[in-house]
Design a protein around this motif. Sequence first.
Motif, PDB file in Angstrom:
ATOM      1  N   THR A  56       0.684  -0.805  -0.122  1.00 15.44           N
ATOM      2  CA  THR A  56      -0.032   0.221  -0.040  1.00 15.44           C
ATOM      3  C   THR A  56       0.997   0.860   0.080  1.00 15.44           C
ATOM      4  O   THR A  56       1.738   1.303   0.856  1.00 15.44           O
ATOM      5  CB  THR A  56      -1.180   0.353   1.143  1.00 15.44           C
ATOM      6  N   LEU A  57       0.138   2.020  -0.716  1.00 19.02           N
ATOM      7  CA  LEU A  57       1.316   3.945  -0.890  1.00 19.02           C
ATOM      8  C   LEU A  57       0.022   3.990  -0.274  1.00 19.02           C
ATOM      9  O   LEU A  57      -0.990   4.504  -0.721  1.00 19.02           O
ATOM     10  CB  LEU A  57       1.420   3.916  -2.684  1.00 19.02           C
ATOM     11  N   MET A  58       0.395   4.868   0.974  1.00 20.78           N
ATOM     12  CA  MET A  58      -0.154   5.605   2.194  1.00 20.78           C
ATOM     13  C   MET A  58      -0.792   6.976   1.590  1.00 20.78           C
ATOM     14  O   MET A  58      -1.505   7.821   1.550  1.00 20.78           O
ATOM     15  CB  MET A  58      -0.389   5.101   2.677  1.00 20.78           C
ATOM     16  N   CYS A  59       0.610   7.296   0.776  1.00 21.72           N
ATOM     17  CA  CYS A  59       0.495   8.510   0.804  1.00 21.72           C
ATOM     18  C   CYS A  59       2.405   9.202  -0.396  1.00 21.72           C
ATOM     19  O   CYS A  59       3.366   8.266  -0.176  1.00 21.72           O
ATOM     20  CB  CYS A  59       0.894  10.152   1.690  1.00 21.72           C
ATOM     21  N   LEU A  60       1.779  10.195  -0.752  1.00 19.49           N
ATOM     22  CA  LEU A  60       3.484  10.492  -2.118  1.00 19.49           C
ATOM     23  C   LEU A  60       2.985  12.186  -1.923  1.00 19.49           C
ATOM     24  O   LEU A  60       2.107  12.198  -2.505  1.00 19.49           O
ATOM     25  CB  LEU A  60       3.417   9.732  -3.501  1.00 19.49           C
ATOM     26  N   SER A  61       4.058  12.937  -1.101  1.00 18.86           N
ATOM     27  CA  SER A  61       3.936  14.297  -1.127  1.00 18.86           C
ATOM     28  C   SER A  61       5.582  14.730  -2.292  1.00 18.86           C
ATOM     29  O   SER A  61       6.039  14.628  -1.700  1.00 18.86           O
ATOM     30  CB  SER A  61       4.139  14.478  -0.050  1.00 18.86           C
ATOM     31  N   GLY A  62       5.195  16.525  -2.451  1.00 21.18           N
ATOM     32  CA  GLY A  62       6.005  16.726  -3.208  1.00 21.18           C
ATOM     33  C   GLY A  62       6.546  18.303  -1.953  1.00 21.18           C
ATOM     34  O   GLY A  62       5.591  17.985  -1.453  1.00 21.18           O
ATOM     35  N   THR A  63       7.766  18.659  -2.423  1.00 21.18           N
ATOM     36  CA  THR A  63       7.920  19.418  -1.410  1.00 21.18           C
ATOM     37  C   THR A  63       9.504  19.923  -2.312  1.00 21.18           C
ATOM     38  O   THR A  63       9.585  19.776  -3.288  1.00 21.18           O
ATOM     39  CB  THR A  63       9.158  18.039  -0.046  1.00 21.18           C
ATOM     40  N   HIS A  64       9.263  21.340  -1.895  1.00 22.61           N
ATOM     41  CA  HIS A  64      10.390  22.563  -2.917  1.00 22.61           C
ATOM     42  C   HIS A  64      11.357  22.619  -1.439  1.00 22.61           C
ATOM     43  O   HIS A  64      11.138  23.188  -0.395  1.00 22.61           O
ATOM     44  CB  HIS A  64       9.807  23.859  -3.282  1.00 22.61           C
ATOM     45  N   TYR A  65      12.825  22.758  -2.022  1.00 27.23           N
ATOM     46  CA  TYR A  65      13.573  22.775  -1.414  1.00 27.23           C
ATOM     47  C   TYR A  65      14.938  23.829  -1.426  1.00 27.23           C
ATOM     48  O   TYR A  65      15.736  23.938  -2.509  1.00 27.23           O
ATOM     49  CB  TYR A  65      14.790  22.013  -1.217  1.00 27.23           C
ATOM     50  N   ARG A 114       0.570  12.930 -10.038  1.00 31.33           N
ATOM     51  CA  ARG A 114      -0.305  14.183 -10.816  1.00 31.33           C
ATOM     52  C   ARG A 114      -0.244  15.085 -10.099  1.00 31.33           C
ATOM     53  O   ARG A 114      -0.530  16.315 -10.388  1.00 31.33           O
ATOM     54  CB  ARG A 114      -2.166  14.388 -11.708  1.00 31.33           C
ATOM     55  N   GLU A 115      -1.125  15.153  -8.752  1.00 31.68           N
ATOM     56  CA  GLU A 115      -0.608  16.199  -7.938  1.00 31.68           C
ATOM     57  C   GLU A 115       0.457  16.789  -7.728  1.00 31.68           C
ATOM     58  O   GLU A 115       0.845  18.080  -7.317  1.00 31.68           O
ATOM     59  CB  GLU A 115      -1.846  15.728  -6.525  1.00 31.68           C
ATOM     60  N   ALA A 116       1.683  16.036  -8.109  1.00 32.17           N
ATOM     61  CA  ALA A 116       2.578  16.398  -7.080  1.00 32.17           C
ATOM     62  C   ALA A 116       3.536  17.421  -8.817  1.00 32.17           C
ATOM     63  O   ALA A 116       4.502  18.041  -8.573  1.00 32.17           O
ATOM     64  CB  ALA A 116       3.729  15.217  -6.852  1.00 32.17           C
ATOM     65  N   MET A 117       2.441  17.019  -9.892  1.00 33.75           N
ATOM     66  CA  MET A 117       3.458  17.990 -11.076  1.00 33.75           C
ATOM     67  C   MET A 117       2.377  18.707 -10.860  1.00 33.75           C
ATOM     68  O   MET A 117       3.397  20.050 -11.482  1.00 33.75           O
ATOM     69  CB  MET A 117       3.215  16.707 -11.933  1.00 33.75           C
ATOM     70  N   ILE A 133      -4.436  18.314 -12.771  1.00 34.56           N
ATOM     71  CA  ILE A 133      -5.123  17.847 -12.275  1.00 34.56           C
ATOM     72  C   ILE A 133      -6.142  18.845 -11.051  1.00 34.56           C
ATOM     73  O   ILE A 133      -7.420  18.386 -11.083  1.00 34.56           O
ATOM     74  CB  ILE A 133      -5.112  16.554 -11.329  1.00 34.56           C
ATOM     75  N   LEU A 134      -5.137  19.804 -10.258  1.00 33.08           N
ATOM     76  CA  LEU A 134      -6.199  20.237 -10.137  1.00 33.08           C
ATOM     77  C   LEU A 134      -5.834  21.982 -10.811  1.00 33.08           C
ATOM     78  O   LEU A 134      -6.891  22.747 -10.189  1.00 33.08           O
ATOM     79  CB  LEU A 134      -5.131  20.887  -7.766  1.00 33.08           C
ATOM     80  N   CYS A 135      -5.054  22.354 -11.085  1.00 28.57           N
ATOM     81  CA  CYS A 135      -5.026  23.744 -11.635  1.00 28.57           C
ATOM     82  C   CYS A 135      -5.330  23.608 -13.410  1.00 28.57           C
ATOM     83  O   CYS A 135      -5.445  22.212 -13.849  1.00 28.57           O
ATOM     84  CB  CYS A 135      -3.734  24.480 -12.339  1.00 28.57           C
ATOM     85  N   TYR A 142       3.715  26.451 -10.364  1.00 30.79           N
ATOM     86  CA  TYR A 142       3.263  25.433 -10.397  1.00 30.79           C
ATOM     87  C   TYR A 142       3.240  26.340  -8.070  1.00 30.79           C
ATOM     88  O   TYR A 142       4.655  26.465  -7.151  1.00 30.79           O
ATOM     89  CB  TYR A 142       4.816  24.905  -9.571  1.00 30.79           C
ATOM     90  N   PRO A 143       1.800  26.448  -7.650  1.00 30.57           N
ATOM     91  CA  PRO A 143       1.243  26.851  -6.449  1.00 30.57           C
ATOM     92  C   PRO A 143       2.236  26.465  -5.532  1.00 30.57           C
ATOM     93  O   PRO A 143       2.631  27.354  -4.054  1.00 30.57           O
ATOM     94  CB  PRO A 143      -0.139  27.320  -6.428  1.00 30.57           C
ATOM     95  N   LEU A 144       2.457  25.558  -4.879  1.00 28.53           N
ATOM     96  CA  LEU A 144       3.220  25.412  -4.091  1.00 28.53           C
ATOM     97  C   LEU A 144       4.826  24.883  -3.751  1.00 28.53           C
ATOM     98  O   LEU A 144       5.399  24.934  -2.691  1.00 28.53           O
ATOM     99  CB  LEU A 144       2.869  23.605  -3.119  1.00 28.53           C
ATOM    100  N   ARG A 145       5.491  25.489  -4.862  1.00 28.19           N
ATOM    101  CA  ARG A 145       6.658  26.080  -4.852  1.00 28.19           C
ATOM    102  C   ARG A 145       6.717  27.255  -4.060  1.00 28.19           C
ATOM    103  O   ARG A 145       5.911  28.056  -3.848  1.00 28.19           O
ATOM    104  CB  ARG A 145       6.933  26.285  -5.904  1.00 28.19           C
ATOM    105  N   LYS A 146       8.163  26.786  -3.505  1.00 32.55           N
ATOM    106  CA  LYS A 146       8.109  28.427  -2.653  1.00 32.55           C
ATOM    107  C   LYS A 146       8.149  29.602  -3.278  1.00 32.55           C
ATOM    108  O   LYS A 146       8.318  30.690  -2.158  1.00 32.55           O
ATOM    109  CB  LYS A 146       9.492  27.958  -0.954  1.00 32.55           C
ATOM    110  N   ASP A 147       8.750  29.448  -4.049  1.00 36.48           N
ATOM    111  CA  ASP A 147       9.543  30.895  -5.267  1.00 36.48           C
ATOM    112  C   ASP A 147       8.069  31.551  -6.183  1.00 36.48           C
ATOM    113  O   ASP A 147       8.647  31.355  -7.250  1.00 36.48           O
ATOM    114  CB  ASP A 147      10.422  30.858  -5.838  1.00 36.48           C
ATOM    115  N   TYR A 148       6.723  30.349  -5.939  1.00 36.21           N
ATOM    116  CA  TYR A 148       6.107  31.117  -6.487  1.00 36.21           C
ATOM    117  C   TYR A 148       5.229  32.073  -6.415  1.00 36.21           C
ATOM    118  O   TYR A 148       5.455  32.294  -5.732  1.00 36.21           O
ATOM    119  CB  TYR A 148       4.400  29.890  -6.241  1.00 36.21           C
ATOM    120  N   LYS A 149       5.081  32.503  -7.794  1.00 36.15           N
ATOM    121  CA  LYS A 149       4.837  33.832  -7.902  1.00 36.15           C
ATOM    122  C   LYS A 149       2.967  33.474  -8.923  1.00 36.15           C
ATOM    123  O   LYS A 149       3.033  33.696  -9.536  1.00 36.15           O
ATOM    124  CB  LYS A 149       5.393  35.303  -8.199  1.00 36.15           C
ATOM    125  N   PRO A 150       1.871  33.873  -7.722  1.00 35.90           N
ATOM    126  CA  PRO A 150       1.049  34.016  -8.492  1.00 35.90           C
ATOM    127  C   PRO A 150       0.824  35.349  -9.948  1.00 35.90           C
ATOM    128  O   PRO A 150       0.887  36.353  -9.799  1.00 35.90           O
ATOM    129  CB  PRO A 150      -0.094  34.131  -7.932  1.00 35.90           C
TER     130      PRO A 150
END
Length: 161
Positions: A56-65, A114-117, A133-135, A142-150
């Motif tokens: 079981t893959l419970m979760c897969l999450s993207g992160t920005h460093y 798809r969400e992480a992409m 899938i969301l946008c 990419y809205p969850l990147r820390k350098d995202y400018k809306p």
Amino acid sequence: MKQQEEIFEYLQKEFGEETVEFYKGDVGQPWLKLPAEYLKKMANFLRDNAELRFNTLMCLSGTHYPDKSELGVTYHLHSTLHGHTVAFKVATPADQPEIPSVESIWKTANWHEREAMDMFGILFKDHPNMKRILCPDDWQGYPLRKDYKPQEYYQSMPTGT
């Protein structure tokens, strides 16, 4: 039930000591760091090994460093047969963010990848349907990147930024 250290040792034995790292912080669950080029082989091993059976893959999450110029993906697996869990991370350069897809190993990865992409811009190689899938398809950035400018406007409408 296997502990994180035991799972780490299984992977080292199977793939070599230099291919996997073990991290145990002061807070939270210990985790492993896997190289992207071994991800698919290691994921198959984690799922198929009789003593591990992470089915079981419970979760897969993207992160920005941004301080490392990297994007990352964290995977949380569970074995419903043995009752153990493991968390591992894979990193990729932010300027060429590509990681192999695990959708063929755990079907639930389809939506998570798809969400992480969509939110981070991480491309999952060999994913069967790698599209937003969301946008909306024409959304900029990419809205969850820390350098995202809306963007100020979308299709001539203010976005509220």
